[in-house]
Design a protein around this motif. Sequence first.
Motif, PDB file in Angstrom:
ATOM      1  N   VAL A  64     -12.996   8.877 -37.758  1.00 24.93           N
ATOM      2  CA  VAL A  64     -12.070  10.002 -37.630  1.00 24.93           C
ATOM      3  C   VAL A  64     -11.512  10.394 -38.991  1.00 24.93           C
ATOM      4  O   VAL A  64     -11.452  11.587 -39.339  1.00 24.93           O
ATOM      5  CB  VAL A  64     -10.933   9.656 -36.645  1.00 24.93           C
ATOM      6  CG1 VAL A  64      -9.798  10.669 -36.741  1.00 24.93           C
ATOM      7  CG2 VAL A  64     -11.463   9.598 -35.222  1.00 24.93           C
ATOM      8  N   TYR A 103     -12.107  14.113 -40.667  1.00 20.89           N
ATOM      9  CA  TYR A 103     -10.991  15.068 -40.749  1.00 20.89           C
ATOM     10  C   TYR A 103     -10.190  14.971 -42.046  1.00 20.89           C
ATOM     11  O   TYR A 103      -9.303  15.806 -42.279  1.00 20.89           O
ATOM     12  CB  TYR A 103     -10.072  14.893 -39.537  1.00 20.89           C
ATOM     13  CG  TYR A 103     -10.641  15.533 -38.293  1.00 20.89           C
ATOM     14  CD1 TYR A 103     -10.491  16.896 -38.072  1.00 20.89           C
ATOM     15  CD2 TYR A 103     -11.349  14.793 -37.366  1.00 20.89           C
ATOM     16  CE1 TYR A 103     -11.007  17.504 -36.948  1.00 20.89           C
ATOM     17  CE2 TYR A 103     -11.881  15.391 -36.225  1.00 20.89           C
ATOM     18  CZ  TYR A 103     -11.704  16.750 -36.020  1.00 20.89           C
ATOM     19  OH  TYR A 103     -12.226  17.358 -34.899  1.00 20.89           O
ATOM     20  N   TRP A 106      -6.566  16.923 -35.229  1.00 24.30           N
ATOM     21  CA  TRP A 106      -7.167  15.948 -34.316  1.00 24.30           C
ATOM     22  C   TRP A 106      -6.089  15.226 -33.508  1.00 24.30           C
ATOM     23  O   TRP A 106      -6.231  15.022 -32.295  1.00 24.30           O
ATOM     24  CB  TRP A 106      -8.012  14.947 -35.123  1.00 24.30           C
ATOM     25  CG  TRP A 106      -8.720  13.946 -34.273  1.00 24.30           C
ATOM     26  CD1 TRP A 106      -9.942  14.092 -33.667  1.00 24.30           C
ATOM     27  CD2 TRP A 106      -8.268  12.628 -33.922  1.00 24.30           C
ATOM     28  NE1 TRP A 106     -10.266  12.946 -32.952  1.00 24.30           N
ATOM     29  CE2 TRP A 106      -9.252  12.027 -33.097  1.00 24.30           C
ATOM     30  CE3 TRP A 106      -7.114  11.896 -34.229  1.00 24.30           C
ATOM     31  CZ2 TRP A 106      -9.124  10.740 -32.587  1.00 24.30           C
ATOM     32  CZ3 TRP A 106      -6.978  10.610 -33.713  1.00 24.30           C
ATOM     33  CH2 TRP A 106      -7.967  10.040 -32.903  1.00 24.30           C
ATOM     34  N   HIS A 128      -4.815  17.366 -30.661  1.00 20.39           N
ATOM     35  CA  HIS A 128      -5.756  17.347 -29.538  1.00 20.39           C
ATOM     36  C   HIS A 128      -5.542  16.109 -28.676  1.00 20.39           C
ATOM     37  O   HIS A 128      -5.539  16.176 -27.444  1.00 20.39           O
ATOM     38  CB  HIS A 128      -7.194  17.339 -30.065  1.00 20.39           C
ATOM     39  CG  HIS A 128      -7.786  18.681 -30.285  1.00 20.39           C
ATOM     40  ND1 HIS A 128      -8.219  19.488 -29.260  1.00 20.39           N
ATOM     41  CD2 HIS A 128      -8.052  19.366 -31.428  1.00 20.39           C
ATOM     42  CE1 HIS A 128      -8.716  20.607 -29.750  1.00 20.39           C
ATOM     43  NE2 HIS A 128      -8.628  20.562 -31.067  1.00 20.39           N
ATOM     44  N   ALA A 137     -11.988  22.832 -34.827  1.00 20.99           N
ATOM     45  CA  ALA A 137     -11.033  22.045 -34.035  1.00 20.99           C
ATOM     46  C   ALA A 137      -9.736  22.815 -33.813  1.00 20.99           C
ATOM     47  O   ALA A 137      -9.129  22.731 -32.733  1.00 20.99           O
ATOM     48  CB  ALA A 137     -10.755  20.718 -34.733  1.00 20.99           C
ATOM     49  N   LEU A 164     -13.177  14.590 -30.267  1.00 18.91           N
ATOM     50  CA  LEU A 164     -11.897  14.701 -29.578  1.00 18.91           C
ATOM     51  C   LEU A 164     -11.625  13.543 -28.633  1.00 18.91           C
ATOM     52  O   LEU A 164     -10.488  13.340 -28.213  1.00 18.91           O
ATOM     53  CB  LEU A 164     -11.833  16.033 -28.829  1.00 18.91           C
ATOM     54  CG  LEU A 164     -11.985  17.277 -29.715  1.00 18.91           C
ATOM     55  CD1 LEU A 164     -11.844  18.537 -28.884  1.00 18.91           C
ATOM     56  CD2 LEU A 164     -10.969  17.273 -30.853  1.00 18.91           C
TER      57      LEU A 164
END
Length: 600
Positions: free
Chosen positions: A31, A35, A44, A47, A528, A598
């Motif tokens: 992750v 990102y 992120w 989300h 995103a 996600l």
Amino acid sequence: MAPGGFFGRALLVDVGGREATGTPFELTERVLRSYLGGVGLGTWLLHRLAPPGVDPLAPAAPLAFVFSSLVGTPLTTSAKFAVVAKSPLTGLLTDALASSQFAISGKLTGHDALVIRGRADELSVLLIDGDGVRLEPAPDLAGLAAGEAETAAKSRFGRNWRTAAIGAAGERGVRYATISHDGRHAGRGGLGAVLGAKNIKAVLVRAATKVSVADQAGVLAAARDLRKRSFGPATAKYRELGTLANLLAFNAVSTLPTRNFTAATFEGAPRLAAEELHELRGVARNSCASCSIGCEHIYSRKGGGSQRMEYENVFALGPLCGVSDPDDVFAASARCDELGIDTISAGGTIAWAMECVERGLIDEPWLRFGDGKAVLRALDAIGTRSPGLGELLAQGSRRAAEAVGHGSIDFAPQVKGMELPGYEPRSLQSMALGLAVNARGADHNRSGAYEADLSGELDRFDGGAAHVAAAVGTEDRAAVMDSMILCKFLRGVFDDPFTEWARLLGLVTGWPLDADELRGAARRIVRAKRAFNVREGATAADDTLPARMLETPLELGSGRSAVLDADRLRSMIAGYYAARGLDEEGRVAAADLEDLLLDA
């Protein structure tokens, strides 16, 4: 083990009730690499942690302070953080960046992000350090300006705490209230109202640990090189005159929004220009934390004191409202700082109201274009949410126009609910596209396509395929810079941006990055953001500009005009969707959703 520059965890803070609790939340290397940090990581997190359809001012709505791998390194302009939440102004994703020592101390609590949820029983301050989290009641801070609250917090808890605070507007839920720290602001989208809805007046952080980088010698060498380049011609304008240098330049090319976008040149511009103020009022130049550029210019105020002035607050509280007296504009900017409200949204909403008064739609005859004292009176009404006009304008121009009706939404200067910055879309048509499609709404920092319009390399009055490519390119570069995080004023010092950014990140993290991977990260972050907004109800119909921009030609003088009709904008938007791999409704394709991680 986390990569260099990261801790591999966020802290989820629940401030519900009278006590705060903190729970670690793992951030995997996958992750973090996908990102980067900052705005990307914050997107992120939203989300994952924001319940679908949550009211931005509800206790369950998360507010995230997000750091990056570069924070705490000697790389110039890296002492920045992102604040990310669902906006009470737009109902969509919003993020704001700020520079201060809060960034360094916040990260060195041992976390890559601090995410706040819940609502305290009484007005409180939240303290976070190596010992954990705690709430302290702070009823004595109610109504104070953010700077005053920061001073009081240092006096109460000690100077080794760094503070981010809200003013009275944030406490009262003004939908474009800011979060402030060291005199700087996470300004757009109403993040101060989100913190205020949690009954938190201030967040205090204290460094408790250190973070390592993968190649210390390499980072030091890169920092020396970047510092040297930051003194070059690419940043000279910001050092010498600050962003206010744009005022006369934009006026000369008919892109200075005036009197609620009814014109793009302002006869009073020379009185507000950096060149004039520098000679008559300039008293100091200052820098953000860990910055070698020094773009902040301080001017003396009538009657004593000083005020930091930049292009956007002068545009919004000056030409947009028809005000040319620098003392009035200085005073209005200071009032926004004291109340804790975004100058762009404040100026845009007041300018819309002034036009409503002209048209007989609002019965406040004192609120007229060109009256600086009226701007101050309106700001006070907004900050206190006084019954009637104050309550109306505290909602922002879109909600206010929906309440007033009579077609006033057609000239409300907003996209997706966020007020337009100081760029005239009809004479900057790459920027017009960038403003229309941006996830945050009308925004110049997440889509700086005006650079292409003003470069002389394309026709800024005739939007087409080249303008689409320019908008996509500037949006991608912004996505990476806002996630690394580095100041946008450095963008001109990089000859090969993605390659150079990959090298900087590689030195810090140890990842073997290249330009293509960073371009992929940029596309992922932009998608995103859009996926979050679609989840929250956004549709292709939201990607547009006010009717005024699409139906009324902009008069340029000498019989010339600039026209941006709806068909041209729709054509550019279709090109943008295609370039982004979106479907015809502007949604992320199902095949690309997996890449957003996600569920990771």
